[in-house]
Scaffold this motif. Structure first.
Motif, mmCIF file in Angstrom:
data_model
loop_
_atom_site.group_PDB
_atom_site.id
_atom_site.type_symbol
_atom_site.label_atom_id
_atom_site.label_comp_id
_atom_site.label_asym_id
_atom_site.label_seq_id
_atom_site.Cartn_x
_atom_site.Cartn_y
_atom_site.Cartn_z
ATOM 1 N N ASP A 27 78.569 17.732 43.207
ATOM 2 C CA ASP A 27 77.984 18.401 42.052
ATOM 3 C C ASP A 27 76.472 18.296 42.129
ATOM 4 O O ASP A 27 75.925 17.660 43.030
ATOM 5 C CB ASP A 27 78.523 17.839 40.733
ATOM 6 N N ARG A 28 75.795 18.893 41.156
ATOM 7 C CA ARG A 28 74.358 19.095 41.271
ATOM 8 C C ARG A 28 73.532 17.819 41.190
ATOM 9 O O ARG A 28 72.537 17.670 41.891
ATOM 10 C CB ARG A 28 73.887 20.050 40.171
ATOM 11 N N GLU A 29 73.892 16.909 40.292
ATOM 12 C CA GLU A 29 73.060 15.733 40.058
ATOM 13 C C GLU A 29 73.896 14.460 40.088
ATOM 14 O O GLU A 29 75.066 14.455 39.683
ATOM 15 C CB GLU A 29 72.351 15.852 38.709
ATOM 16 N N GLU A 30 73.275 13.379 40.534
ATOM 17 C CA GLU A 30 73.953 12.094 40.642
ATOM 18 C C GLU A 30 74.500 11.629 39.307
ATOM 19 O O GLU A 30 75.593 11.050 39.229
ATOM 20 C CB GLU A 30 72.972 11.051 41.198
ATOM 21 N N SER A 31 73.780 11.900 38.229
ATOM 22 C CA SER A 31 74.207 11.441 36.908
ATOM 23 C C SER A 31 75.510 12.092 36.449
ATOM 24 O O SER A 31 76.223 11.545 35.602
ATOM 25 C CB SER A 31 73.111 11.718 35.867
ATOM 26 N N GLY A 36 82.703 19.407 41.150
ATOM 27 C CA GLY A 36 83.810 18.495 40.863
ATOM 28 C C GLY A 36 83.598 17.509 39.747
ATOM 29 O O GLY A 36 84.519 16.768 39.408
ATOM 30 N N ALA A 37 82.402 17.478 39.148
ATOM 31 C CA ALA A 37 82.158 16.513 38.072
ATOM 32 C C ALA A 37 82.422 17.092 36.683
ATOM 33 O O ALA A 37 82.258 16.392 35.682
ATOM 34 C CB ALA A 37 80.718 15.990 38.157
ATOM 35 N N GLY A 38 82.825 18.341 36.626
ATOM 36 C CA GLY A 38 83.118 18.963 35.342
ATOM 37 C C GLY A 38 84.517 18.625 34.839
ATOM 38 O O GLY A 38 85.207 17.755 35.384
ATOM 39 N N PHE A 39 84.950 19.331 33.829
ATOM 40 C CA PHE A 39 86.230 19.081 33.171
ATOM 41 C C PHE A 39 87.410 19.216 34.135
ATOM 42 O O PHE A 39 88.189 18.271 34.335
ATOM 43 C CB PHE A 39 86.359 20.049 31.998
#
Length: 312
Positions: A32-36, A8-11
């Motif tokens: 998503d994979r990483e907190e950043s 969900g953090a992608g485009f």
């Protein structure tokens, strides 16, 4: 309603989260994979949104990710079209096998509906006649397309076997705000960014490749209509319904942003389908005309977003 967006953090995920959060009637979990990866979404201070950093892998605890969720959006992937076919066994394992594990968890956790964002470009291959309808036989020419079709068939199987409800959205080429302009996806967004910076464009092939470009706001509106709709159809194309060549994109950018572009045409890629645009009549027969904005307006909106957010 509880909604989870995996990947969900992608485009697409970012724009979907913005749309869902604006309603303020659902509890949203972005995974998503990483907190950043969540930095952009967190900076927007969206209401009723929580974030969960978890891998999209065979080791993932998908039961934890989807527990208590009514709707799960599956946007997770480790492959992009231009890079597929290099490590086919690994790509299939990393995406198809992992998706099956995700669907197992959705069944165990009694998820009401899974929404899979498939590819309107990659699944059909070179056999279909444009505009391509959903009933066209699929002959992907990339591992990426094979993965998407395999995941679609898995969803059918889980529905047949376990009653898992689902929707599949074969999405065209979305572009617009929050798409990374220096990434490997999104020719419109990338070219807009380059026009606003050094003015140097790199094109695979001779620019005659035809694609279906859809502004992200129209894509999200269509996705939500499909997901919220109550009907027996589960597979939908979603695009503009129009074919536009890469050279036409370049000309539109010249007309709307910058005339003095430098275009370098390089070798084409074997995974590029010469022509692909979608028949969206199934969608429009149920949900009404999509009326997507035109390419020129979408280009201007994308450029304005980049300027406003300090990307250029």
């Amino acid at each position: 309603m509880n909604i989870a967006i995996i990947g969900g953090a992608g485009f697409i995920g970012t724009n979907l989260a913005l749309s869902l959060a604006a309603d303020q009637k659902d509890e949203l979990t972005v995974i998503d994979r990483e907190e950043s990866y969540f930095d952009t979404l967190k900076s927007l201070h969206l209401p009723h949104v929580r974030f969960l950093a978890c891998p999209f892998s065979k080791e993932a605890d998908f039961d934890r990710q989807v527990a208590g969720q009514d709707i799960v959006y599956h946007l997770g992937s480790t492959t992009i079209p231009g890079d597929s076919n290099r490590n086919i066994p690994e790509e299939l394992d990393a995406n198809v096998t992992v998706s099956a594990k995700l669907f197992d968890s959705c069944v165990r956790q009694h998820v009401k509906k899974v929404v899979f964002i498939s590819s309107g470009g990659a699944v059909y291959g070179k056999k279909g006649k444009c505009p391509i309808g959903e009933d066209t036989v699929t002959y992907p020419i990339s591992s990426y397309g094979i993965q998407k079709i395999a995941i679609e068939k898995l969803l059918y199987l889980y529905h047949y076997q376990d009653g898992l409800e689902y929707r599949i959205i074969r999405l065209a080429n979305p572009y617009g705000p929050y798409q990374r302009p220096n990434g490997r996806l999104g020719v419109v967004t990338t070219f807009v960014y380059k026009a606003l910076t050094d003015g140097m464009l790199e094109v695979y092939g001779d620019g005659s490749v035809v694609r279906d470009f859809l502004y992200i706001d129209d894509a999200i509106r269509g996705i939500r209509n499909i997901v919220d709709g109550e009907n027996d159809l589960r597979v939908f194309n979603l695009g503009s319904g129009l074919g536009t060549s890469v050279n036409q994109v370049i000309e539109a950018i010249r007309e709307n942003i910058r005339e003095d572009l430098t275009v370098d045409y390089i070798a084409s890629r074997s995974t590029d389908v010469p022509e692909n645009y979608l028949d969206i009549s199934r969608y429009e027969s149920i949900y009404g005309k999509l009326h997507p904005i035109g390419l020129s307006e979408g280009i201007r909106k994308t450029a304005d977003f980049m300027k406003k957010t300090g990307m250029v």
